[in-house]
Design a protein around this motif. Structure first.
Motif, PDB file in Angstrom:
ATOM      1  N   PHE A  55       0.825  -1.203   0.000  1.00 22.94           N
ATOM      2  CA  PHE A  55       0.000   0.000   0.000  1.00 22.94           C
ATOM      3  C   PHE A  55       0.863   1.259   0.000  1.00 22.94           C
ATOM      4  N   ARG A  56       0.399   2.280  -0.715  1.00 17.40           N
ATOM      5  CA  ARG A  56       1.074   3.578  -0.717  1.00 17.40           C
ATOM      6  C   ARG A  56       0.458   4.462   0.365  1.00 17.40           C
ATOM      7  N   HIS A  57       1.324   5.043   1.202  1.00 19.43           N
ATOM      8  CA  HIS A  57       0.877   5.945   2.252  1.00 19.43           C
ATOM      9  C   HIS A  57       1.000   7.395   1.798  1.00 19.43           C
ATOM     10  N   ALA A  58       0.383   8.279   2.561  1.00 20.73           N
ATOM     11  CA  ALA A  58       0.367   9.703   2.201  1.00 20.73           C
ATOM     12  C   ALA A  58       1.760  10.304   2.149  1.00 20.73           C
ATOM     13  N   ASP A  59       2.703   9.740   2.924  1.00 19.19           N
ATOM     14  CA  ASP A  59       4.077  10.261   2.915  1.00 19.19           C
ATOM     15  C   ASP A  59       4.894   9.731   1.745  1.00 19.19           C
ATOM     16  N   GLY A  60       4.257   8.944   0.871  1.00 17.85           N
ATOM     17  CA  GLY A  60       4.935   8.401  -0.298  1.00 17.85           C
ATOM     18  C   GLY A  60       5.560   7.042  -0.086  1.00 17.85           C
ATOM     19  N   SER A  61       5.622   6.578   1.155  1.00 20.68           N
ATOM     20  CA  SER A  61       6.234   5.273   1.436  1.00 20.68           C
ATOM     21  C   SER A  61       5.321   4.150   0.961  1.00 20.68           C
ATOM     22  N   LEU A  91      12.664 -15.688   0.483  1.00 20.25           N
ATOM     23  CA  LEU A  91      11.395 -15.277  -0.117  1.00 20.25           C
ATOM     24  C   LEU A  91      11.005 -13.873   0.336  1.00 20.25           C
ATOM     25  N   GLN A  92      11.208 -13.560   1.598  1.00 18.52           N
ATOM     26  CA  GLN A  92      10.879 -12.207   2.067  1.00 18.52           C
ATOM     27  C   GLN A  92      11.687 -11.165   1.308  1.00 18.52           C
ATOM     28  N   GLN A  93      12.965 -11.450   1.085  1.00 16.55           N
ATOM     29  CA  GLN A  93      13.799 -10.492   0.358  1.00 16.55           C
ATOM     30  C   GLN A  93      13.373 -10.395  -1.102  1.00 16.55           C
ATOM     31  N   MET A  94      12.976 -11.513  -1.683  1.00 20.87           N
ATOM     32  CA  MET A  94      12.476 -11.493  -3.064  1.00 20.87           C
ATOM     33  C   MET A  94      11.261 -10.574  -3.191  1.00 20.87           C
ATOM     34  N   ILE A  95      10.329 -10.710  -2.235  1.00 22.78           N
ATOM     35  CA  ILE A  95       9.126  -9.884  -2.261  1.00 22.78           C
ATOM     36  C   ILE A  95       9.468  -8.413  -2.094  1.00 22.78           C
ATOM     37  N   ILE A  96      10.296  -8.121  -1.108  1.00 20.83           N
ATOM     38  CA  ILE A  96      10.675  -6.724  -0.858  1.00 20.83           C
ATOM     39  C   ILE A  96      11.409  -6.135  -2.057  1.00 20.83           C
ATOM     40  N   ASP A  97      12.328  -6.901  -2.632  1.00 24.86           N
ATOM     41  CA  ASP A  97      13.121  -6.395  -3.757  1.00 24.86           C
ATOM     42  C   ASP A  97      12.254  -6.076  -4.969  1.00 24.86           C
ATOM     43  N   VAL A  98      11.318  -6.963  -5.313  1.00 22.62           N
ATOM     44  CA  VAL A  98      10.515  -6.729  -6.509  1.00 22.62           C
ATOM     45  C   VAL A  98       9.496  -5.615  -6.267  1.00 22.62           C
ATOM     46  N   VAL A  99       8.953  -5.521  -5.048  1.00 17.44           N
ATOM     47  CA  VAL A  99       8.045  -4.406  -4.742  1.00 17.44           C
ATOM     48  C   VAL A  99       8.803  -3.088  -4.774  1.00 17.44           C
ATOM     49  N   ARG A 100      10.008  -3.092  -4.220  1.00 18.63           N
ATOM     50  CA  ARG A 100      10.830  -1.866  -4.237  1.00 18.63           C
ATOM     51  C   ARG A 100      11.140  -1.453  -5.673  1.00 18.63           C
ATOM     52  N   ARG A 101      11.380  -2.445  -6.525  1.00 23.65           N
ATOM     53  CA  ARG A 101      11.702  -2.154  -7.933  1.00 23.65           C
ATOM     54  C   ARG A 101      10.552  -1.437  -8.634  1.00 23.65           C
ATOM     55  N   PHE A 102       9.319  -1.783  -8.239  1.00 23.45           N
ATOM     56  CA  PHE A 102       8.147  -1.185  -8.887  1.00 23.45           C
ATOM     57  C   PHE A 102       7.351  -0.315  -7.910  1.00 23.45           C
ATOM     58  N   ALA A 103       8.059   0.264  -6.943  1.00 23.04           N
ATOM     59  CA  ALA A 103       7.393   1.078  -5.917  1.00 23.04           C
ATOM     60  C   ALA A 103       6.630   2.246  -6.530  1.00 23.04           C
ATOM     61  N   SER A 104       7.164   2.818  -7.592  1.00 21.53           N
ATOM     62  CA  SER A 104       6.497   3.975  -8.208  1.00 21.53           C
ATOM     63  C   SER A 104       5.187   3.579  -8.887  1.00 21.53           C
ATOM     64  N   ASP A 105       4.976   2.280  -9.104  1.00 17.09           N
ATOM     65  CA  ASP A 105       3.751   1.801  -9.754  1.00 17.09           C
ATOM     66  C   ASP A 105       2.667   1.382  -8.766  1.00 17.09           C
TER      67      ASP A 105
END
Length: 331
Positions: A55-61, A91-105
């Motif tokens: 989820f995207r929060h109001a602070d952009g995180s 697996l946790q790192q895989m999830i975090i890495d791919v979400v971080r890669r597409f965080a702007s989306d």
């Protein structure tokens, strides 16, 4: 707006188990996989998956909701299906890495990024009908999704099915594709015959779950839902809603619920029912169909407790309320 889960990010995270150990995870194109036609998953359904959201929060995180619970459940499903053991930290790192890669989306609320970790058996061995795969593939797909209730918050119609089960009793707590496939024909027949949205499976009169969600009955200040056992899925959203209900001072009763008690209680003034799951959080139920008769739940409309509980969970997910249970992981 595209249908839920039909739009994908162009890349995904992937790791392979070769019988000895896991490969280093990599980011690869998400448009295809290469599998041998004899892959174990294609013949003997050695597959499990998870569904969680960022989820995207109001602070952009960008924050992932209850990643630990979903990873633990995937590891449990893999074990129960005799798939290779999942490296949960990897697996946790895989999830975090791919979400971080597409965080702007990651969409703004009420949208989110749906995350689909999937584990499949890949050993090419069609003689292994009674033996597990020694090779497997683990990947994490991302799908941006919009507001589940964009078309309006309507109540659902459920057909109560007492003669059949969603899946084999010992497989219910496994989040495996075969369980969903086995529920499709009853759901399709219910839609065609009585215009039901879903089937609530109640084998032998025991109220369990629908084809894709857990079931909750709300009677005044009490939530009643089946106690956890192997016969149905241990929903993360279910657990979250029950936790928040306790926080609000509601009575949470995890116990056996019969069809007769369900029909009696749901007819009371103020009664509510809902389905819990990752996509909708809580979807209100207005009608129960049993033995050819329609039974209205409460006044048949969306109930205040259902809306209150859904909003409470959404507020935590969207960063509008304090995360007192430590459910969010910032990426």
């Amino acid at each position: 707006m595209a249908a839920f889960g039909t739009v994908f990010m162009p890349e995904m995270a992937l790791a392979r188990f070769d019988g000895q150990g896991w490969s280093n995870p990599e980011i690869v194109s998400s448009d295809s996989l290469t599998l041998h036609p004899g892959a174990h998953v294609l013949h003997y359904s050695s597959t499990c998956f998870e569904g969680l959201k960022a989820f995207r929060h109001a602070d952009g995180s960008v924050n992932i909701f209850r990643i630990d619970r979903n990873i633990a459940r995937l590891a449990q499903s893999s074990e129960l299906l005799a798939l290779p053991s999942v490296d949960t930290a990897m697996l946790q790192q895989m999830i975090i890495d791919v979400v971080r890669r597409f965080a702007s989306d990651v969409p703004e609320p009420p949208g989110s990024m749906y995350i689909r970790p999937t584990h499949i058996g890949t050993e090419a061995a069609i003689g292994k009908a009674a033996a597990p795969t020694v090779e497997s593939l683990l990947y994490v797909l991302l799908s941006p999704v919009g507001d589940y209730f964009a078309g309006g918050d309507k109540t659902l119609r459920l057909l109560l099915e007492e003669n059949g089960a969603r899946c084999a009793a010992h497989m219910g707590m496994v989040k495996s594709g075969g369980n969903y496939a086995s529920a499709l024909q009853p759901i399709m027949k219910a839609r065609a015959s009585v215009q039901a949205d879903q089937v609530l499976f109640c084998p032998g009169g025991d109220v369990q779950e629908t084809g894709a969600a857990n079931f909750l009955l709300i009677d005044g200040n009490e939530i009643i839902t089946k106690a956890l056992d192997t016969s149905f899925l241990h929903g993360v959203t279910r657990d979250s809603i029950l936790t928040l209900a306790r926080d609000m001072g509601m009575t949470v009763s995890e116990r056996e619920l019969t069809v007769s008690e369900l029909l009696e209680r749901s007819a009371r003034s103020g009664a509510e029912a809902a389905l819990s799951g990752t996509a909708a959080v809580l979807a209100p139920v207005g009608t129960l169909i049993h033995n050819g008769q329609e039974h209205q739940v409460g006044d048949g409309k969306v109930g205040p407790k259902t809306l209150q509980l859904r909003q409470a969970l959404n507020d935590i997910q969207w960063g509008r309320a304090a995360d007192t249970h430590g459910w969010l992981t910032r990426v």
